[in-house]
Design an enzyme around this catalytic site. Structure first.
Site, PDB file in Angstrom:
ATOM      1  N   GLY A 127      -9.289  19.799 -47.777  1.00 23.19           N
ATOM      2  CA  GLY A 127      -9.841  19.806 -49.134  1.00 23.19           C
ATOM      3  C   GLY A 127     -10.547  21.092 -49.536  1.00 23.19           C
ATOM      4  O   GLY A 127     -10.564  21.456 -50.702  1.00 23.19           O
ATOM      5  N   ASP A 185     -19.218  12.840 -50.916  1.00 23.87           N
ATOM      6  CA  ASP A 185     -19.084  11.565 -51.633  1.00 23.87           C
ATOM      7  C   ASP A 185     -19.983  10.551 -50.920  1.00 23.87           C
ATOM      8  O   ASP A 185     -21.203  10.593 -51.059  1.00 23.87           O
ATOM      9  CB  ASP A 185     -17.601  11.182 -51.657  1.00 23.87           C
ATOM     10  CG  ASP A 185     -17.297  10.000 -52.560  1.00 23.87           C
ATOM     11  OD1 ASP A 185     -18.223   9.268 -52.919  1.00 23.87           O
ATOM     12  OD2 ASP A 185     -16.125   9.783 -52.914  1.00 23.87           O
ATOM     13  N   PHE A 241     -12.834   9.584 -59.383  1.00 25.59           N
ATOM     14  CA  PHE A 241     -11.972  10.247 -58.409  1.00 25.59           C
ATOM     15  C   PHE A 241     -11.351  11.477 -59.045  1.00 25.59           C
ATOM     16  O   PHE A 241     -10.703  11.398 -60.082  1.00 25.59           O
ATOM     17  CB  PHE A 241     -10.878   9.300 -57.903  1.00 25.59           C
ATOM     18  CG  PHE A 241     -10.198   9.843 -56.682  1.00 25.59           C
ATOM     19  CD1 PHE A 241     -10.766   9.683 -55.431  1.00 25.59           C
ATOM     20  CD2 PHE A 241      -9.015  10.562 -56.788  1.00 25.59           C
ATOM     21  CE1 PHE A 241     -10.165  10.226 -54.300  1.00 25.59           C
ATOM     22  CE2 PHE A 241      -8.409  11.102 -55.673  1.00 25.59           C
ATOM     23  CZ  PHE A 241      -8.984  10.927 -54.429  1.00 25.59           C
ATOM     24  N   VAL A 242     -11.587  12.606 -58.426  1.00 25.43           N
ATOM     25  CA  VAL A 242     -11.135  13.868 -59.010  1.00 25.43           C
ATOM     26  C   VAL A 242     -10.086  14.538 -58.124  1.00 25.43           C
ATOM     27  O   VAL A 242     -10.066  14.335 -56.908  1.00 25.43           O
ATOM     28  CB  VAL A 242     -12.325  14.840 -59.217  1.00 25.43           C
ATOM     29  CG1 VAL A 242     -13.212  14.364 -60.351  1.00 25.43           C
ATOM     30  CG2 VAL A 242     -13.138  15.021 -57.941  1.00 25.43           C
ATOM     31  N   LYS A 269     -21.177  13.796 -55.456  1.00 23.78           N
ATOM     32  CA  LYS A 269     -21.339  12.585 -56.263  1.00 23.78           C
ATOM     33  C   LYS A 269     -22.753  12.093 -56.007  1.00 23.78           C
ATOM     34  O   LYS A 269     -23.053  11.582 -54.929  1.00 23.78           O
ATOM     35  CB  LYS A 269     -20.294  11.538 -55.886  1.00 23.78           C
ATOM     36  CG  LYS A 269     -18.894  11.946 -56.301  1.00 23.78           C
ATOM     37  CD  LYS A 269     -17.883  10.844 -56.077  1.00 23.78           C
ATOM     38  CE  LYS A 269     -16.488  11.299 -56.465  1.00 23.78           C
ATOM     39  NZ  LYS A 269     -15.441  10.335 -56.082  1.00 23.78           N
TER      40      LYS A 269
END
Ligand code: XMP
Length: 180
Positions: free
Chosen positions: A45, A104, A153-154, A132
């Protein structure tokens, strides 16, 4: 691909500006400690974020890759995170900066930070592009945060759904029917 995005949450221009700002914050903190700094990007990511970030940093560094699996290709936090590919470098006595795309629930970075702390680095800090807010336990604090975002959710700029959309230049919210 762009047709799959419901709305852009953070544009490429906003990202570029904030990445430069983050690099300035990081450079200020490591001003005296940059020698021997090891950057640990959490793959996959953080791939694009970290590539942009480190090119804004004005000192020498080493890169040590770590791959963690968090999701089973879906938008839900199902699996317990696991180290899929460990560091090949010894970080004992080194200043270490972990770089990830998003904080998250904190399961992933909690595992990473506990694991790396056991290896006795000189210092251990965490930089995330997105957070988040209020989801991770208070004990797990990011030292550098790009943006606080709502709990949606991105995808894009390295973030994926089912391993797609990492190459989208903006960070956006997927059309809900695509992952319903
Ligand atoms: P946790 O919940 O462990 O999540 O803090 C960290 C990892 O989960 C992925 N993640 C996301 N990926 N959009 C994504 O594309 C999201 O909104 C999202 N939330 C969590 C990501 O890989 C992150 O490193």
């Amino acid at each position: 691909m762009q047709g799959d995005i419901d709305r852009v949450l953070i544009s490429r221009e906003q990202i570029a500006q904030r990445v430069r700002g983050l690099a300035d914050e990081i450079a200020a903190v490591y001003a005296d400690d940059a020698a021997g700094l090891v950057i640990v990007p959490i793959l996959a990511g953080s791939l694009i974020f970290c590539a942009d970030l480190i090119r804004c940093l004005p000192f020498k560094m080493r890169i040590a890759l770590m791959t963690i699996s968090s999701y089973r290709d879906k938008t839900t936090v199902g699996a317990t995170p696991q180290v899929v590919h460990d560091l090949t470098a010894d970080i004992r006595g080194r200043h270490v900066l972990v770089v990830d795309d998003i904080l998250d629930t904190g399961n992933t970075l909690g595992l990473v930070m506990r694991d790396l702390a056991r290896r006795q680095p000189a210092s251990l800090r965490m930089c995330v592009l997105l957070r988040k807010k209020g989801k991770a336990p208070p004990s797990l604090k990011a030292d550098f945060v790009g943006f606080d975002i709502e709990d949606v959710f991105v995808v894009g700029y390295g973030l994926d759904y089912d391993n797609h959309y990492r190459n989208a230049p903006d960070i956006g919210v997927l059309r809900p029917e695509l992952y319903a």
